[in-house]
Every structure is written in C-alpha cells, then in structure tokens.
Design an enzyme around this catalytic site. Structure first.
Site, PDB file in Angstrom:
ATOM      1  N   SER A  93       0.824  -1.210   0.000  1.00 36.85           N
ATOM      2  CA  SER A  93       0.000   0.000   0.000  1.00 36.85           C
ATOM      3  C   SER A  93       0.858   1.260   0.000  1.00 36.85           C
ATOM      4  CB  SER A  93      -0.903   0.035   1.235  1.00 36.85           C
ATOM      5  OG  SER A  93      -1.691  -1.124   1.318  1.00 36.85           O
TER       6      SER A  93
HETATM    7  N1  SAH Z   1      -0.790  -4.931   3.892  1.00 35.72           N
HETATM    8  C1  SAH Z   1       0.010  -5.192   2.711  1.00 35.72           C
HETATM    9  C2  SAH Z   1      -0.685  -4.794   1.430  1.00 35.72           C
HETATM   10  C3  SAH Z   1      -1.497  -5.887   1.015  1.00 35.72           C
HETATM   11  S1  SAH Z   1      -2.154  -5.994  -0.604  1.00 35.72           S
HETATM   12  C4  SAH Z   1       1.375  -4.565   2.794  1.00 35.72           C
HETATM   13  O1  SAH Z   1       1.635  -3.803   3.755  1.00 35.72           O
HETATM   14  O2  SAH Z   1       2.189  -4.833   1.928  1.00 35.72           O
HETATM   15  C5  SAH Z   1      -3.449  -7.118  -0.192  1.00 35.72           C
HETATM   16  C6  SAH Z   1      -3.023  -8.500   0.178  1.00 35.72           C
HETATM   17  O3  SAH Z   1      -4.192  -9.200   0.588  1.00 35.72           O
HETATM   18  C7  SAH Z   1      -2.426  -9.289  -0.976  1.00 35.72           C
HETATM   19  O4  SAH Z   1      -1.181  -9.781  -0.624  1.00 35.72           O
HETATM   20  C8  SAH Z   1      -3.436 -10.421  -1.187  1.00 35.72           C
HETATM   21  O5  SAH Z   1      -2.831 -11.634  -1.600  1.00 35.72           O
HETATM   22  C9  SAH Z   1      -4.067 -10.543   0.177  1.00 35.72           C
HETATM   23  N2  SAH Z   1      -5.394 -11.169   0.227  1.00 35.72           N
HETATM   24  C10 SAH Z   1      -6.391 -11.121  -0.698  1.00 35.72           C
HETATM   25  N3  SAH Z   1      -7.461 -11.800  -0.269  1.00 35.72           N
HETATM   26  C11 SAH Z   1      -7.144 -12.309   0.955  1.00 35.72           C
HETATM   27  C12 SAH Z   1      -7.847 -13.111   1.901  1.00 35.72           C
HETATM   28  N4  SAH Z   1      -9.088 -13.541   1.695  1.00 35.72           N
HETATM   29  N5  SAH Z   1      -7.205 -13.420   3.062  1.00 35.72           N
HETATM   30  C13 SAH Z   1      -5.927 -13.003   3.298  1.00 35.72           C
HETATM   31  N6  SAH Z   1      -5.231 -12.246   2.433  1.00 35.72           N
HETATM   32  C14 SAH Z   1      -5.823 -11.893   1.277  1.00 35.72           C
END
Ligand code: SAH
Length: 240
Positions: free
Chosen positions: A90
């Site tokens: 993000s």
């Molecule tokens: N917080 C992260 C940004 C995440 S982007 C950071 O600081 O880098 C969103 C993430 O959510 C992705 O890695 C994706 O694979 C994950 N994601 C998507 N659906 C999900 C689910 N149902 N449960 C857990 N993770 C999930």
C-alpha cells in the site's frame, strides 16, 4: 562501515520490533534516511496525519527492505508498488491513515488481513503489543514471514490462508485492519472485535471503494466513512 555490518546493526536495532527506540541504539544512517524523512514530512504530515507514534514509527521502519530489490529506490515514493503475484504494497499515506484510525497506544492486540509485503504488519508491530496477520497467497506469506523475522518483529504472528473468518483462536482484537477490499464486511471480523475495538476496512468494487472505521460499542457498532481508496480485492470466501 561495510554493508554487512550495517545490516547486522539494523537488524539488532529491530529486535523486538515493538521495543521503544529509546531502549536500543538507533540504526546506522543509510541512503534511505533522507527519502524516508521526506515521505513522513510531505506525504504524511503534509496530508494531515497527526498521530505522533505513527509518524515516528513510519520514520524508522525500513520500507525499502520489504519491496522487491529492483524497486528499492522507489520504496518511499507516493504510491503503491507491485510485490509479485499481482499484489501491491500500500501507498505510505494509506498505511499511515489506517494505522492512525486504529488509534493504537501500545498495549493492543491487532489483526491484519492481507499481509502482502509485511510492511503494514511491521508498522503495527511497533505500535501495538501483538500483531496477527493472515495472507492468502502462499508465496507472499512465506516471503513476508521471512522478512519480518529478519527485521526482528518477534511480536508478529503470521498465518497462510483466507482471512475472511478472521483468527478466532487469537480473538478478541482491539483493532483489525483489512488491506484488501471485500464487497461486504465479513461478519466474523465484527464478532472478533473487543468492546471498544476498531475495524478499519475498505469496502466496495474496483472503481468505487470507501475506507470505513467500525467501532464496537455497548450501543452497537458505529461506522464512519474515512476516505475513498483503491485496494486489490479480498479473494476467497468473501467472493463466493
Ligand atoms: N498490507 C500489505 C498490502 C497488502 S495488498 C502490505 O503492507 O504490503 C493485499 C493483500 O491481501 C495481498 O497480498 C493479497 O494476496 C491478500 N489477500 C487477498 N485476499 C485475501 C484473503 N481472503 N485473506 C488473506 N489475504 C488476502
């Protein structure tokens, strides 16, 4: 000083991750200090982030260590970056806004859904007592686990799987942050909030998402719209 020694010092400084910076020596200065300080000044303070702990922590968490090697020079730029598997880390401002909305003072138990690069988890680890974080994508989960261990974030507990149903064994949580967008609020996440707990979550489809703050009170769940956002979708059970 050799870069190996500098890395070792940096990782020692990170021991505990949530440990106050007063207890341990500061890390050796590196080429990222200046862009990181500028990010805090221009992107966070400049846009209204006021929580001093959030500003202090984002001024020292090494974001460049959690992005792919080729993107390190862009780690403190004002935007998201690809981290592989079609996912992104993000934008710094969004990490700050979500962390501020979680209103952490240091003693909380926090759940994050969507570990991704591990950056938001590393920030939370310095703001709260215990952090639980779930990532659906095994490749990213494994990499974030390794990186968080390398940075010494010993109060972060990682899990690979679908976060839609939260982490019931570790509940209740004082704050829950969801960093991928479902089209509805997963009921289990409201259930797993402690009284007074905050859920910070983007909700909506690809072109039309809103970041919400839900607070569990004795009168019920209160909600407040924070800002329009753009996250990758929450996959798995929430889409069924
Ligand atoms: N917080 C992260 C940004 C995440 S982007 C950071 O600081 O880098 C969103 C993430 O959510 C992705 O890695 C994706 O694979 C994950 N994601 C998507 N659906 C999900 C689910 N149902 N449960 C857990 N993770 C999930």
């Amino acid at each position: 000083m050799s870069s190996r020694i500098r890395r070792l010092l940096a990782s020692l400084w990170w021991l505990g991750c949530g440990v106050s910076s007063r207890d341990v020596p500061p890390p050796a200065p590196d080429a990222y200090d200046e862009p990181r300080a500028r990010m805090v000044r221009e992107q966070l303070v400049g846009r209204g982030i006021r929580d001093q702990r959030v500003l202090e922590v984002m001024g020292r968490v090494p974001r460049h260590e959690l992005v792919p090697e080729r993107d390190r020079n862009d780690a403190y730029e004002d935007g998201p970056l690809p981290i592989g598997e079609g996912q992104t880390i993000s934008q710094p401002y969004i990490v700050a806004a979500m962390s501020e909305a979680a209103a952490l003072s240091g003693n909380e138990r926090v759940l994050e859904i969507g570990t991704g690069s591990g950056y938001q988890a590393a920030v939370l680890s310095a703001l709260a007592r215990e952090v639980y974080t779930i990532e659906l994508e095994p490749v990213l989960a494994a990499r974030a686990k390794r990186d968080l261990e390398r940075l010494g974030c010993t109060n972060v507990h990682t899990r690979t799987g679908d976060g839609y149903r939260g982490w019931p064994e570790a509940a209740p949580f004082d704050a829950i942050l969801v960093t991928a967008a479902p089209d509805h609020v997963p009921p289990a996440l409201i259930d797993q909030l402690a009284l007074g707990g905050r859920l910070v979550i983007p909700v909506g489809g690809s072109g039309d998402q809103q970041l919400w703050l839900f607070t569990k009170t004795e009168r019920g769940v209160e909600r407040r719209a924070l800002l329009p956002v753009r996250f990758v979708p929450l996959r798995g059970e929430s889409q069924k």
